[in-house]
Motif scaffolding. Sequence first.
Motif, short mmCIF file in Angstrom:
data_model
loop_
_atom_site.label_atom_id
_atom_site.label_comp_id
_atom_site.label_asym_id
_atom_site.label_seq_id
_atom_site.Cartn_x
_atom_site.Cartn_y
_atom_site.Cartn_z
N ASN A 165 11.28 1.18 -58.35
CA ASN A 165 12.08 0.96 -57.16
C ASN A 165 12.24 -0.53 -56.89
O ASN A 165 11.39 -1.34 -57.23
CB ASN A 165 11.46 1.65 -55.94
N ASN A 166 13.34 -0.87 -56.27
CA ASN A 166 13.65 -2.24 -55.90
C ASN A 166 13.69 -2.30 -54.37
O ASN A 166 14.58 -1.73 -53.76
CB ASN A 166 15.00 -2.62 -56.51
N VAL A 167 12.69 -2.96 -53.78
CA VAL A 167 12.58 -3.10 -52.33
C VAL A 167 12.95 -4.54 -52.00
O VAL A 167 12.14 -5.45 -52.18
CB VAL A 167 11.16 -2.74 -51.84
N THR A 168 14.18 -4.78 -51.53
CA THR A 168 14.72 -6.13 -51.42
C THR A 168 15.40 -6.37 -50.08
O THR A 168 16.17 -5.54 -49.60
CB THR A 168 15.74 -6.39 -52.56
N GLY A 169 15.12 -7.54 -49.49
CA GLY A 169 15.86 -8.02 -48.33
C GLY A 169 15.65 -7.24 -47.05
O GLY A 169 16.49 -7.29 -46.15
#
Length: 170
Positions: free
Chosen positions: A58-62
Amino acid sequence: SYGSAIYNQEDKFDIINSYFENSKKVYNLLIYSDVPLTIINNTIYKGFRGISSEGKYNNVTGNKIFDSNTGIIVSSNNIVLDNYINLTGSHNGIVVTGSNTVLKNNEIYVVNGKAIDISSINNITIEENNITSSAGTCIYIFGNSNQIFILKNIINSNTGVCISIKRQDS
């Protein structure tokens, strides 16, 4: 109990530009998924956990997270990038429960908790983060963790500990 729970086993999807607020001690965003997800540019207030990702890749960004008991929890093979976490009380900013995860360019403020909490896992990169704790621990590493890379971070603790490494006895 859960505020928003997502169980996804088949299709990739994204959670983008959403707002979550929960005055109760529940999860704001709980994710169980075996496919990659993007969790980007969300704002989260209060609750037991801000973002809890039990899946891989998963990409947890911003994301912006305020006053949760725990800001972000991720398991293996995740990227946690460009998040802003501001927590009051004895709370944890980012908790990593699985190996092969990157924490980069996050801004984390905690009062008495742990800004980053890593326990008995391998291959974690903590890079270019701005980490502040008033009286807690900025980076806490416990157990039989190996290959933990702490690179080019700004770490400040007024009366607490900047980096704590505690090996687990066999």
